[in-house]
Design a protein around this motif. Structure first.
Motif, PDB file in Angstrom:
ATOM      1  N   MET A  63       0.846  -1.178   0.000  1.00  0.00           N
ATOM      2  CA  MET A  63       0.000   0.000   0.000  1.00  0.00           C
ATOM      3  C   MET A  63       0.884   1.231   0.000  1.00  0.00           C
ATOM      4  SD  MET A  63      -3.305   0.820   2.213  1.00  0.00           S
ATOM      5  CE  MET A  63      -4.431   2.045   1.595  1.00  0.00           C
ATOM      6  N   ILE A  64       0.625   2.115  -0.954  1.00  0.00           N
ATOM      7  CA  ILE A  64       1.326   3.390  -1.015  1.00  0.00           C
ATOM      8  C   ILE A  64       0.588   4.351  -0.094  1.00  0.00           C
ATOM      9  CG2 ILE A  64       1.935   5.353  -2.469  1.00  0.00           C
ATOM     10  CD1 ILE A  64       2.082   3.388  -4.844  1.00  0.00           C
ATOM     11  N   VAL A  65       1.339   4.957   0.805  1.00  0.00           N
ATOM     12  CA  VAL A  65       0.745   5.897   1.767  1.00  0.00           C
ATOM     13  C   VAL A  65       1.617   7.146   1.851  1.00  0.00           C
ATOM     14  CG1 VAL A  65      -0.429   4.132   3.142  1.00  0.00           C
ATOM     15  CG2 VAL A  65       1.913   4.735   3.708  1.00  0.00           C
ATOM     16  N   ASP A  66       1.044   8.205   2.320  1.00  0.00           N
ATOM     17  CA  ASP A  66       1.781   9.432   2.615  1.00  0.00           C
ATOM     18  C   ASP A  66       2.548   9.987   1.418  1.00  0.00           C
ATOM     19  OD1 ASP A  66       0.967   9.399   5.329  1.00  0.00           O
ATOM     20  OD2 ASP A  66       2.558   7.999   5.827  1.00  0.00           O
ATOM     21  N   VAL A  67       1.920  10.046   0.268  1.00  0.00           N
ATOM     22  CA  VAL A  67       2.542  10.707  -0.873  1.00  0.00           C
ATOM     23  C   VAL A  67       2.208  12.189  -0.755  1.00  0.00           C
ATOM     24  CG1 VAL A  67       2.646  10.926  -3.381  1.00  0.00           C
ATOM     25  CG2 VAL A  67       2.389   8.667  -2.330  1.00  0.00           C
ATOM     26  N   VAL A  68       3.246  13.000  -0.544  1.00  0.00           N
ATOM     27  CA  VAL A  68       3.064  14.434  -0.333  1.00  0.00           C
ATOM     28  C   VAL A  68       4.147  15.184  -1.098  1.00  0.00           C
ATOM     29  CG1 VAL A  68       3.156  16.311   1.357  1.00  0.00           C
ATOM     30  CG2 VAL A  68       2.102  14.144   1.994  1.00  0.00           C
ATOM     31  N   VAL A  69       3.733  16.232  -1.782  1.00  0.00           N
ATOM     32  CA  VAL A  69       4.676  17.194  -2.348  1.00  0.00           C
ATOM     33  C   VAL A  69       4.240  18.563  -1.843  1.00  0.00           C
ATOM     34  CG1 VAL A  69       5.603  18.242  -4.447  1.00  0.00           C
ATOM     35  CG2 VAL A  69       5.122  15.780  -4.395  1.00  0.00           C
ATOM     36  N   GLN A  70       5.173  19.268  -1.236  1.00  0.00           N
ATOM     37  CA  GLN A  70       4.904  20.611  -0.734  1.00  0.00           C
ATOM     38  C   GLN A  70       4.208  21.437  -1.804  1.00  0.00           C
ATOM     39  OE1 GLN A  70       8.515  21.658   1.841  1.00  0.00           O
ATOM     40  NE2 GLN A  70       8.369  23.271   0.351  1.00  0.00           N
ATOM     41  N   PRO A  71       3.166  22.183  -1.465  1.00  0.00           N
ATOM     42  CA  PRO A  71       2.419  22.940  -2.472  1.00  0.00           C
ATOM     43  C   PRO A  71       3.282  23.790  -3.405  1.00  0.00           C
ATOM     44  CG  PRO A  71       1.216  22.963  -0.419  1.00  0.00           C
ATOM     45  CD  PRO A  71       2.543  22.299  -0.132  1.00  0.00           C
ATOM     46  N   ALA A  72       4.318  24.444  -2.910  1.00  0.00           N
ATOM     47  CA  ALA A  72       5.164  25.294  -3.762  1.00  0.00           C
ATOM     48  C   ALA A  72       5.955  24.495  -4.797  1.00  0.00           C
ATOM     49  CB  ALA A  72       6.128  26.105  -2.900  1.00  0.00           C
ATOM     50  N   CYS A  73       6.055  23.181  -4.594  1.00  0.00           N
ATOM     51  CA  CYS A  73       6.846  22.336  -5.505  1.00  0.00           C
ATOM     52  C   CYS A  73       5.982  21.377  -6.324  1.00  0.00           C
ATOM     53  CB  CYS A  73       7.879  21.556  -4.702  1.00  0.00           C
ATOM     54  SG  CYS A  73       9.120  22.608  -3.925  1.00  0.00           S
ATOM     55  N   GLN A  74       4.677  21.519  -6.226  1.00  0.00           N
ATOM     56  CA  GLN A  74       3.795  20.656  -7.019  1.00  0.00           C
ATOM     57  C   GLN A  74       3.845  21.051  -8.484  1.00  0.00           C
ATOM     58  OE1 GLN A  74      -0.062  20.637  -5.075  1.00  0.00           O
ATOM     59  NE2 GLN A  74       0.769  19.672  -3.259  1.00  0.00           N
TER      60      GLN A  74
END
Length: 139
Positions: A63-74
């Motif tokens: 299970m892939i969890v916690d995929v996050v990219v900081q808003p300024a780097c999306q």
């Protein structure tokens, strides 16, 4: 952008979750979860974590969890590279003659991002609806 495997620490984990408005878990839970992850990816820009992805699993089901990219780097391909690296890890770990299932729960509105990377929305011809249950425990 630099990508590092299996270095995700508690402080970066919490900071990145907060950057997209996600609630954090207790320190005990988060540290245990990070230690028990089978694979993590951190995207670094100027030596600062700006993205992360975490994989949990047992060798057959992941299970892939916690995929996050900081808003300024999306919108810079960071999330795509993180998912690619996770998929490459599972492919390496799947033995000849074996098969692995990778699952995830997409944030509302992010389903297309994952569909472009080969994931199918559930329900579909083989699977029913995804489900979840949250448990809260007071101090």
């Amino acid at each position: 952008m630099e990508y590092k495997e299996n270095i995700l620490g508690y402080e970066d984990y919490c900071r990145l979750r907060e950057s997209v408005g996600w609630l954090n878990f207790s320190k005990v839970q988060a540290e245990k979860s990070l230690n028990n992850s089978v694979y993590t990816v951190v995207a670094l820009k100027d030596n600062q974590a700006v993205g992360m992805g975490r994989l949990i699993g047992d060798g057959m089901y992941y299970m892939i969890v916690d995929v996050v990219v900081q808003p300024a780097c999306q919108k810079m391909g960071i999330g795509s590279r993180i998912i690619d690296m996770i998929n490459e890890y599972v492919e390496r770990e799947t033995p000849g003659g074996g098969r692995s299932s990778i699952q995830l729960i997409a944030e509302k509105g992010k389903e297309t991002f994952y569909e472009k990377r080969g994931f199918k929305t559930i329900p579909h011809e083989f699977c029913g609806s995804g489900m979840r249950k949250i448990t809260h425990k007071e101090i």
